[in-house]
Motif scaffolding. Structure first.
Motif, PDB file in Angstrom:
ATOM      1  N   GLY A   1     -10.602  -9.684  11.159  1.00 11.81           N
ATOM      2  CA  GLY A   1     -11.686  -9.612  10.185  1.00 11.81           C
ATOM      3  C   GLY A   1     -11.784  -8.285   9.450  1.00 11.81           C
ATOM      4  O   GLY A   1     -12.665  -8.105   8.597  1.00 11.81           O
ATOM      5  N   GLN A   2     -10.893  -7.332   9.753  1.00 12.45           N
ATOM      6  CA  GLN A   2     -10.898  -6.024   9.094  1.00 12.45           C
ATOM      7  C   GLN A   2      -9.818  -5.982   8.019  1.00 12.45           C
ATOM      8  O   GLN A   2      -8.733  -6.547   8.188  1.00 12.45           O
ATOM      9  CB  GLN A   2     -10.642  -4.908  10.112  1.00 12.45           C
ATOM     10  CG  GLN A   2     -11.651  -4.846  11.232  1.00 12.45           C
ATOM     11  CD  GLN A   2     -13.053  -4.525  10.742  1.00 12.45           C
ATOM     12  OE1 GLN A   2     -13.242  -3.665   9.880  1.00 12.45           O
ATOM     13  NE2 GLN A   2     -14.039  -5.229  11.284  1.00 12.45           N
ATOM     14  N   VAL A   3     -10.130  -5.314   6.915  1.00 13.16           N
ATOM     15  CA  VAL A   3      -9.187  -5.189   5.798  1.00 13.16           C
ATOM     16  C   VAL A   3      -8.511  -3.819   5.859  1.00 13.16           C
ATOM     17  O   VAL A   3      -9.179  -2.789   5.983  1.00 13.16           O
ATOM     18  CB  VAL A   3      -9.898  -5.368   4.444  1.00 13.16           C
ATOM     19  CG1 VAL A   3      -8.911  -5.142   3.295  1.00 13.16           C
ATOM     20  CG2 VAL A   3     -10.508  -6.758   4.342  1.00 13.16           C
ATOM     21  N   ILE A   4      -7.181  -3.832   5.767  1.00 15.56           N
ATOM     22  CA  ILE A   4      -6.393  -2.597   5.763  1.00 15.56           C
ATOM     23  C   ILE A   4      -5.607  -2.559   4.458  1.00 15.56           C
ATOM     24  O   ILE A   4      -4.730  -3.401   4.233  1.00 15.56           O
ATOM     25  CB  ILE A   4      -5.420  -2.551   6.959  1.00 15.56           C
ATOM     26  CG1 ILE A   4      -6.189  -2.685   8.278  1.00 15.56           C
ATOM     27  CG2 ILE A   4      -4.589  -1.272   6.927  1.00 15.56           C
ATOM     28  CD1 ILE A   4      -5.295  -2.979   9.476  1.00 15.56           C
ATOM     29  N   THR A   5      -5.930  -1.637   3.574  1.00 13.20           N
ATOM     30  CA  THR A   5      -5.211  -1.556   2.296  1.00 13.20           C
ATOM     31  C   THR A   5      -3.837  -0.925   2.529  1.00 13.20           C
ATOM     32  O   THR A   5      -3.707   0.059   3.257  1.00 13.20           O
ATOM     33  CB  THR A   5      -5.993  -0.747   1.251  1.00 13.20           C
ATOM     34  OG1 THR A   5      -6.223   0.575   1.749  1.00 13.20           O
ATOM     35  CG2 THR A   5      -7.337  -1.408   0.958  1.00 13.20           C
ATOM     36  N   VAL A   6      -2.826  -1.505   1.894  1.00 10.97           N
ATOM     37  CA  VAL A   6      -1.443  -1.051   2.084  1.00 10.97           C
ATOM     38  C   VAL A   6      -0.846  -0.531   0.776  1.00 10.97           C
ATOM     39  O   VAL A   6      -0.300   0.566   0.731  1.00 10.97           O
ATOM     40  CB  VAL A   6      -0.560  -2.190   2.644  1.00 10.97           C
ATOM     41  CG1 VAL A   6       0.896  -1.724   2.789  1.00 10.97           C
ATOM     42  CG2 VAL A   6      -1.091  -2.684   3.983  1.00 10.97           C
ATOM     43  N   TYR A   7      -0.953  -1.317  -0.289  1.00 11.51           N
ATOM     44  CA  TYR A   7      -0.337  -0.914  -1.557  1.00 11.51           C
ATOM     45  C   TYR A   7      -0.962   0.386  -2.052  1.00 11.51           C
ATOM     46  O   TYR A   7      -2.182   0.537  -2.115  1.00 11.51           O
ATOM     47  CB  TYR A   7      -0.510  -2.011  -2.608  1.00 11.51           C
ATOM     48  CG  TYR A   7      -0.012  -1.601  -3.985  1.00 11.51           C
ATOM     49  CD1 TYR A   7       1.346  -1.483  -4.252  1.00 11.51           C
ATOM     50  CD2 TYR A   7      -0.912  -1.294  -5.006  1.00 11.51           C
ATOM     51  CE1 TYR A   7       1.803  -1.092  -5.501  1.00 11.51           C
ATOM     52  CE2 TYR A   7      -0.464  -0.909  -6.262  1.00 11.51           C
ATOM     53  CZ  TYR A   7       0.896  -0.800  -6.505  1.00 11.51           C
ATOM     54  OH  TYR A   7       1.336  -0.406  -7.736  1.00 11.51           O
ATOM     55  N   ASP A   8      -0.116   1.338  -2.377  1.00 15.12           N
ATOM     56  CA  ASP A   8      -0.544   2.658  -2.827  1.00 15.12           C
ATOM     57  C   ASP A   8       0.340   3.046  -4.008  1.00 15.12           C
ATOM     58  O   ASP A   8       1.537   3.280  -3.839  1.00 15.12           O
ATOM     59  CB  ASP A   8      -0.386   3.664  -1.680  1.00 15.12           C
ATOM     60  CG  ASP A   8      -0.866   5.062  -2.036  1.00 15.12           C
ATOM     61  OD1 ASP A   8      -1.045   5.350  -3.232  1.00 15.12           O
ATOM     62  OD2 ASP A   8      -1.050   5.872  -1.103  1.00 15.12           O
ATOM     63  N   PRO A   9      -0.218   3.110  -5.216  1.00 14.33           N
ATOM     64  CA  PRO A   9       0.620   3.422  -6.381  1.00 14.33           C
ATOM     65  C   PRO A   9       1.299   4.784  -6.305  1.00 14.33           C
ATOM     66  O   PRO A   9       2.274   5.031  -7.028  1.00 14.33           O
ATOM     67  CB  PRO A   9      -0.371   3.354  -7.559  1.00 14.33           C
ATOM     68  CG  PRO A   9      -1.729   3.448  -6.945  1.00 14.33           C
ATOM     69  CD  PRO A   9      -1.620   2.872  -5.569  1.00 14.33           C
ATOM     70  N   ILE A  10       0.827   5.653  -5.430  1.00  9.14           N
ATOM     71  CA  ILE A  10       1.490   6.954  -5.273  1.00  9.14           C
ATOM     72  C   ILE A  10       2.788   6.788  -4.482  1.00  9.14           C
ATOM     73  O   ILE A  10       3.792   7.459  -4.738  1.00  9.14           O
ATOM     74  CB  ILE A  10       0.546   7.953  -4.565  1.00  9.14           C
ATOM     75  CG1 ILE A  10      -0.671   8.238  -5.448  1.00  9.14           C
ATOM     76  CG2 ILE A  10       1.273   9.260  -4.234  1.00  9.14           C
ATOM     77  CD1 ILE A  10      -1.712   9.111  -4.792  1.00  9.14           C
ATOM     78  N   VAL A  11       2.781   5.861  -3.540  1.00  9.15           N
ATOM     79  CA  VAL A  11       3.949   5.622  -2.692  1.00  9.15           C
ATOM     80  C   VAL A  11       4.842   4.529  -3.257  1.00  9.15           C
ATOM     81  O   VAL A  11       6.067   4.617  -3.203  1.00  9.15           O
ATOM     82  CB  VAL A  11       3.491   5.233  -1.263  1.00  9.15           C
ATOM     83  CG1 VAL A  11       4.672   4.766  -0.413  1.00  9.15           C
ATOM     84  CG2 VAL A  11       2.785   6.396  -0.598  1.00  9.15           C
ATOM     85  N   HIS A  12       4.226   3.482  -3.820  1.00  9.78           N
ATOM     86  CA  HIS A  12       4.960   2.286  -4.224  1.00  9.78           C
ATOM     87  C   HIS A  12       5.169   2.246  -5.738  1.00  9.78           C
ATOM     88  O   HIS A  12       4.216   2.404  -6.503  1.00  9.78           O
ATOM     89  CB  HIS A  12       4.202   1.033  -3.770  1.00  9.78           C
ATOM     90  CG  HIS A  12       3.978   0.983  -2.291  1.00  9.78           C
ATOM     91  ND1 HIS A  12       2.738   1.169  -1.708  1.00  9.78           N
ATOM     92  CD2 HIS A  12       4.851   0.800  -1.261  1.00  9.78           C
ATOM     93  CE1 HIS A  12       2.848   1.086  -0.394  1.00  9.78           C
ATOM     94  NE2 HIS A  12       4.117   0.861  -0.099  1.00  9.78           N
ATOM     95  N   SER A  13       6.403   2.020  -6.149  1.00 11.13           N
ATOM     96  CA  SER A  13       6.748   1.918  -7.572  1.00 11.13           C
ATOM     97  C   SER A  13       6.899   0.447  -7.926  1.00 11.13           C
ATOM     98  O   SER A  13       7.846  -0.223  -7.475  1.00 11.13           O
ATOM     99  CB  SER A  13       8.061   2.660  -7.864  1.00 11.13           C
ATOM    100  OG  SER A  13       7.935   4.022  -7.541  1.00 11.13           O
TER     101      SER A  13
END
Length: 442
Positions: A204-216
């Motif tokens: 039930g917890q949300v963990i954000t993964v996509y990071d525009p600084i890391v991911h192109s």
């Protein structure tokens, strides 16, 4: 030596994209969570058409319509009663008073809205499809990625199997010999794309993964996945990206490898190693961090051996996530100085990066001079090799040609003379490359 990405490099594997969900049941998320994210997104983004809502929550329109219909049955949404000609005569929807109240209540529990998260178990399957260990790197691909570097052939003999195995690598040797550039070249050799989720869900917890600084984000791959007249090519809760690269140096701490909880938004952010899944995690300048190198490797003993990491929620509950990352450690220290033998066993490949031979040094010097418009001078080079380098026991380093030539260029520009290379300029440049060992009276 700067890294130059080879944009025309061929993909090294054929990654299977995540299939888009077709029904709410296939989502494998708690119904209440999906409904609340729908309401929060409509409230925060002020969207009212199914196609716009679908785009905002990154689901196919058919699944979004199911969610809208469920919310209508619960009297949280209502049709506006008007058709929008600009949206294919779609019916608009708006929050009822009860829906607004529920949206505000849900926002007080978690500020997360937008892209629907991917369940952790579903994400695990995608990690397997695009594993870094599935990559087949050829000698030609690695050579192309390293083409701007002057490297001994035996080094590529060692690097190739190490990269192809997708296992941990320790590069060590004296400073200034291109360990960081080699790490970046390894990254460039991986020319394919993977799929990174905006967020994942666990308990039930949300963990954000996509990071525009890391991911192109992959260029030229934009699509409208929510059109009723078009089937999405992949689950748009993911972003198609280049294989990620996370580079850390002396700032790396053990806390950066834990989940980051935002008490205001009441959501979690993935740690660096989870963001780098399917890609490379480069630990540069190992031994310069606040924590000792042994502690950093101890933190990764289980991930390096078992391809899984253990994270903890605020509640203290621990859970497993995939660890699918090529970890590259780079250090100027000898491994025996900073690791015990048990830790060294966990690092699969150990590769020493030495300084260049005199022959390779001259090749690098000539290439740098040509690139920077500095004419070579035989007398100056003889002076450098016969008079200056013997004072440091003829120890050559890859950074030195760039340093010396940049120094001479700065002097020429200051003196207002054409770029030139002379014994005198070599002496002036050399004086700035080393600091004389002397006692300073305070």
């Amino acid at each position: 030596m700067n890294v130059q990405t080879n944009a025309n490099m061929a993909p090294t594997s054929n990654v299977t994209p995540p299939p888009p969900p077709r029904t709410l049941t296939e989502m494998q998320l708690p119904i209440v969570m999906m409904r609340d994210i729908l309401l929060k997104t409509m409230f925060r983004k002020n969207v009212d058409m199914v196609t716009d809502i679908a785009k905002a929550i990154c689901l196919p329109s058919s699944v979004t319509q199911e969610l809208v219909d469920m919310a209508r049955e619960q009297r949280l949404l209502e049709a506006t009663g008007t058709l929008n000609a600009n949206s294919g005569n779609e019916m608009g929807y708006q929050l009822t008073d009860a829906g607004k109240s529920r949206a505000l209540d849900a926002l007080s529990q978690s500020e997360y809205y937008g892209a629907m998260p991917v369940p952790l178990d579903v994400y695990r399957e995608q990690v397997k499809r695009q594993s870094i260990r599935n990559i087949q790197i050829t000698r030609n691909q690695l050579t192309s990625a390293m083409g701007h570097l002057i490297l001994p052939p035996t080094l590529l003999d060692q690097l190739g199997p190490a990269v192809g195995a997708g296992r941990s690598i320790l590069m060590y040797g004296p400073p200034g010999n291109g360990k960081s550039s080699i790490s970046n070249g390894i990254r460039d050799a991986m020319g394919d794309k993977i799929y990174v989720p905006y967020a994942i869900e666990y308990a039930g917890q949300v963990i954000t993964v996509y990071d525009p600084i890391v991911h192109s984000k992959a260029e030229g791959d934009e699509q409208n996945p929510n059109s009723l007249r078009r089937v999405a090519r992949f689950d748009t809760r993911y972003v198609k990206c280049d294989r990620p690269t996370v580079i850390t140096g002396g700032e790396l701490s053990l806390s950066m490898l834990d989940l980051v909880y935002n008490p205001t938004a009441r959501t979690y952010q993935a740690p660096l190693q989870l963001k780098s899944s399917g890609g490379i995690f480069i630990v540069d300048d190992l031994g310069r961090q606040e924590e000792p190198p042994q502690s950093l490797v101890n933190r990764w003993i289980v991930p390096l051996e078992e391809n899984k990491d253990i994270l903890a929620l605020q509640s203290g509950e621990k859970f497993e996530v995939p660890f699918d990352t090529l970890v590259i450690f780079s250090t100027n220290f000898h491994p025996n100085e900073i690791f015990d033998q048990a830790a060294l066993r966990r690092i699969f490949f150990k590769i020493k990066i030495d300084g260049p031979s005199q022959e390779n040094f001259l090749k690098i010097f000539a290439l740098v001079a040509k690139k920077k418009g500095m004419p070579l001078d035989e007398a100056a080079l003889i002076h450098l090799l016969k008079k200056k380098y013997p004072t440091i026991n003829n120890v050559y380093a890859n950074y030195q040609p760039v340093f010396l030539i940049d120094q001479m260029i700065s002097i020429c520009e200051f003196e207002g003379i054409p770029y030139q290379m002379t014994p005198d300029l070599i002496d002036r440049a050399w004086a700035n490359m080393f600091v004389k060992d002397e006692h300073i009276v305070k």
